[in-house]
Enzyme design. Structure first.
Site, mmCIF file in Angstrom:
data_model
loop_
_atom_site.group_PDB
_atom_site.id
_atom_site.type_symbol
_atom_site.label_atom_id
_atom_site.label_comp_id
_atom_site.label_asym_id
_atom_site.label_seq_id
_atom_site.Cartn_x
_atom_site.Cartn_y
_atom_site.Cartn_z
ATOM 1 N N GLY A 57 -4.197 19.670 -6.965
ATOM 2 C CA GLY A 57 -4.013 21.114 -6.873
ATOM 3 C C GLY A 57 -2.689 21.416 -6.218
ATOM 4 N N CYS A 84 -5.083 13.006 -5.611
ATOM 5 C CA CYS A 84 -3.998 13.784 -5.008
ATOM 6 C C CYS A 84 -4.540 14.791 -3.990
ATOM 7 C CB CYS A 84 -3.180 14.445 -6.104
ATOM 8 S SG CYS A 84 -1.576 14.955 -5.512
ATOM 9 N N TYR A 85 -4.501 16.087 -4.273
ATOM 10 C CA TYR A 85 -5.068 17.056 -3.323
ATOM 11 C C TYR A 85 -6.518 16.700 -2.998
ATOM 12 C CZ TYR A 85 -6.560 21.483 -1.255
ATOM 13 O OH TYR A 85 -7.053 22.438 -0.399
ATOM 14 N N HIS A 172 -1.604 10.096 -9.933
ATOM 15 C CA HIS A 172 -2.400 10.736 -10.991
ATOM 16 C C HIS A 172 -2.768 9.738 -12.088
ATOM 17 C CE1 HIS A 172 -2.143 14.920 -9.647
ATOM 18 N NE2 HIS A 172 -0.995 14.538 -9.111
ATOM 19 N N GLU A 174 -4.696 10.225 -14.477
ATOM 20 C CA GLU A 174 -5.036 10.922 -15.723
ATOM 21 C C GLU A 174 -3.840 11.163 -16.640
ATOM 22 O OE1 GLU A 174 -4.878 12.100 -12.715
ATOM 23 O OE2 GLU A 174 -4.433 14.244 -12.597
ATOM 24 N N ASP A 230 -11.564 24.896 -36.502
ATOM 25 C CA ASP A 230 -12.638 25.190 -35.553
ATOM 26 C C ASP A 230 -13.784 25.952 -36.207
ATOM 27 O OD1 ASP A 230 -10.754 24.143 -33.898
ATOM 28 O OD2 ASP A 230 -10.249 26.036 -32.912
ATOM 29 N N LYS A 371 -10.153 20.052 -28.715
ATOM 30 C CA LYS A 371 -9.697 20.133 -30.105
ATOM 31 C C LYS A 371 -9.798 18.798 -30.854
ATOM 32 C CE LYS A 371 -7.434 22.656 -33.238
ATOM 33 N NZ LYS A 371 -7.643 24.070 -33.549
#
Ligand code: XMP
Length: 515
Positions: A57, A84-85, A172, A174, A230, A371
Site C-alpha cells: 500500500g 511490503c506494507y 513484491h 506478485e 464477456d 478477463k
C-alpha cells in the site's frame, strides 16, 4: 466438491499490485478474493480462508489514519503473508520496529535466502532477483520472528514467526520483475496454507451452472449481447444452465462494424442453438445522433437509447425475472474498493434503471473472473476463437471513431475502411499480437487526384496500439508493406476517401480512441 472450500483472502491496503496478487493465486489454481483491509474480524472468520495475504500500500505505518487491521487477526491460527506494507504493518503490530524513510527503494534487488525451507523452497541456489518498491522498512523483528532473507540493502527482507504461520516479505513476489515470485506465492499456498491446486475452469463451470439453475429456477432470463467476449461467454454459460429459458437480445445500434451483427448471431446460433433476438435499431440511434458532435453526448445518447431498445424488447418476453450480465471481477473490486472507484473505463451499460422498472434481478456469472479467465472459460465451453480473441471494441462503436457528426453515409465509409484495415492486419498475422487496430474517419477533406480528376474527399486515420490493459498504450511499428496495402486498398476501394494517415501517438498523453 465445493470449489470454494479452499479460499485465500487478500486484504487490500491500496497497492497498485493487489490485483496482480490475486492473478498469481488464481494462476496457481487456488480461489481467492480481494477485500478492503477494514472488513473486520467477524467477516474474516465467516470467510474462513485457508490463508490471508496482506497487500502492499502507499501509506507509511506512521501516517495519521494509516490503514490498520485488528491485531487479533494474528491469533486466528490462519497463515498470513504480508507483502511490503503488509509486512511493515505485521511487524509494527506484533512489536517490531519499522523505520520511517523519506527515500524510496525502487527497482530490482538481489535477495539472499537464509532459510531455503517453506516460503523459499525449490528456488535454487544463488541470489534471487526481486522487485522492491517501498519507503519504510522493518528495522527490528517482532519477538519470536526470524529473518529468512536479506539483500545488500537490508538484513530483514523476509521474516517468519516461530510457528511458521506468519510471514512477511519486503519485496513484491506478485510482479513480473520478481521472476520466481510465482513459486514463492505457490509455496505460501501449498506448503504453508495447505491448499491444493483445485480451482480449474471445469470445476468453475460445474459450480456456476448449479448456481445459475438454483437461482433462476424455471424463470426466464434475458441477456444483452454486444459481440464482445464477456457478454457472449456470460450468455453461453447461462444457456448451458437453463437452455431456452434464456433469451439474448442483440441490439444493432447502427454503429457496429461491417458484418459484425451477422457474424455474432450466426456463430452463437449455429454453434450453440442459442435463442437470440436481433433488433435492428440503426434508424433509432442515428436519428438521436443527428447533428451531435460532442463525444460525451454521443456516448450518453447511445447508452440511454440502448437501455430503451433493450427494455422494449425484453418486455415482449413473458415472465422474465432475471437479467444476466458479463460483469467481471475487476469491476466488482472497483466498486467495493475502499479507495473508491478509480478512473478505469466501464464498458457496462448502466442497467440500474432497467432492473428497477422491469423488476429484474441480476445474474452475473463472471463476477469472480478476470478477463483471461473468461477467455479460458469460453474455450472450455467451446466458444469459437473468432469471438474469444477479439480486440476490444468500445460500446459506442464507430460513433466515437467518426469525428464530428455521425451520419449513415459516414458510418458506411468508416465501416468499409475499418473492414479493410482488419482484413489486412489479420492477413499479416498481426491481429492477435496487438491490443487494437482500427480506422478513424476525420472531419476534414483534402485534395487528391484520381485518374485525370481532382478529388476533394475524406481522410482516414489508421490506429494500431499495443497495451496490457488499455490504461497506457504505445503505437505499433507496423511493417511498411502492411501500411501500404491498407492505404492503397482503402483509397481504391472506399468511395469518398482519398488519403490515409498513420497515428503515431502513445497514451498518455494521447488516448487510444480519438474521442
Ligand atoms: P481510451 O480512448 O480512453 O480507451 O484510451 C481505452 C480503452 O477503452 C475503450 N473505450 C471504451 N470502451 N465505451 C467502451 O466500452 C467507451 O465509451 C469507451 N471509450 C474508450 C477503448 O477502445 C480502449 O480499449
Amino acid at each position: 466438491m465445493d470449489i470454494h472450500s479452499q479460499k485465500i483472502l487478500i486484504l487490500d491496503f491500496g497497492s497498485q499490485y493487489t490485483q496482480l496478487i490475486a492473478r498469481r493465486v488464481r494462476e496457481a489454481r487456488v480461489y481467492c478474493e480481494i477485500h478492503p483491509y477494514n472488513k473486520g474480524l467477524d467477516f474474516i472468520k465467516e470467510f474462513n480462508p485457508k490463508g490471508i495475504i496482506l497487500s502492499g500500500g502507499p501509506s507509511s505505518v506512521y501516517d495519521k489514519g494509516a490503514p490498520k487491521i485488528d491485531k487479533k487477526i494474528f491469533g486466528l491460527n490462519i497463515p498470513i503473508l504480508g507483502i511490503c506494507y503488509g509486512m511493515q504493518l505485521t511487524a509494527k503490530l506484533l512489536g517490531g520496529r519499522v523505520e520511517r524513510s523519506k527515500k524510496r527503494e525502487y527497482g530490482g534487488a538481489e535477495l539472499y535466502v537464509d532459510n531455503a525451507g517453506d516460503l523459499f523452497r525449490g528456488l535454487g541456489m544463488g541470489a534471487l532477483q526481486v522487485w522492491m518498491s517501498h519507503g519504510d522498512r522493518v528495522e527490528e523483528l517482532p519477538p519470536g520472528f526470524k529473518a529468512i532473507a536479506r539483500s545488500d540493502n537490508s538484513a530483514l527482507c523476509a521474516m517468519r514467526d516461530g510457528k511458521g504461520k506468519i510471514y512477511g516479505v519486503q519485496f513484491h513476489p506478485e510482479v513480473v520483475h520478481t521472476p520466481k515470485g510465482d513459486r514463492i506465492i505457490k509455496n505460501f499456498l501449498f506448503e504453508i496454507c495447505g491448499c491444493s491446486p483445485s480451482w480449474t475452469m471445469r470445476s468453475f463451470i460445474d459450480t456456476a451452472i448449479e448456481d445459475i439453475r438454483s437461482k433462476a429456477g424455471h424463470d426466464r432470463v434475458v441477456c444483452g449481447i454486444s459481440g464482445g467476449v464477456d457478454s457472449a461467454v456470460a450468455a453461453l454459460l447461462v444457456h448451458k444452465a437453463i437452455g431456452n429459458n434464456l433469451t439474448c437480445i442483440f441490439v444493432d445500434n447502427g454503429v457496429l462494424r461491417k458484418g459484425e451483427a451477422d457474424k455474432v448471431e450466426e456463430t452463437l446460433k449455429r454453434s450453440f442453438h442459442m435463442n437470440i433476438r436481433r433488433v435492428n435499431a440503426s434508424a433509432r440511434f442515428l436519428k438521436k445522433l443527428k447533428g451531435v458532435e460532442d463525444p460525451e453526448r454521443k456516448r450518453k445518447i447511445i447508452g440511454n437509447e440502448f437501455i430503451r431498445v433493450f427494455q422494449d424488447e425484453a418486455r415482449k418476453i413473458k415472465s422474465v425475472k432475471f437479467l444476466a450480465q458479463g460483469t467481471l471481477y475487476p469491476d466488482v473490486i472497483e466498486s467495493v474498493s475502499f479507495k473508491g472507484p478509480s478512473a478505469t473505463i466501464k464498458s457496462h451499460h448502466n442497467v440500474g434503471g432497467l432492473l428497477k422498472t422491469m423488476k429484474l434481478k441480476l445474474i452475473e456469472p463472471l463476477r469472480e473472473l478476470f478477463k483471461d479467465e473468461v477467455r479460458l472459460l469460453g474455450r472450455e465451453l467451446g466458444m469459437p476463437e473468432e469471438i474469444i480473441d477479439r480486440q476490444p471494441f468500445p460500446g459506442p462503436g464507430l460513433a466515437i471513431r467518426i469525428i464530428g457528426e455521425v451520419t449513415a453515409k459516414r458510418c458506411d465509409i468508416l465501416r468499409e475502411a475499418d473492414s479493410i484495415v482488419l482484413e489486412e492486419i489479420k492477413k499479416a498475422g498481426l491481429y492477435r499480437k496487438m491490443w487494437q487496430s482500427f480506422a478513424v474517419l476525420l472531419p476534414i477533406k483534402t485534395v487528391g487526384v484520381m485518374g485525370d480528376e481532382r478529388t476533394y474527399e475524406n481522410t482516414v486515420a489508421l490506429r494500431a496500439v499495443d497495451s496490457v490493459d488499455g490504461m497506457t498504450a504505445d503505437w505499433v511499428r507496423l511493417p511498411y508493406d502492411v501500411m501500404e496495402r491498407i492505404s492503397k486498398r482503402v483509397i481504391n476501394e472506399v468511395r469518398g476517401v482519398n488519403r490515409v494517415v498513420y497515428d503515431i501517438s502513445s497514451k498518455p498523453p494521447s488516448t487510444i480512441e480519438w474521442e
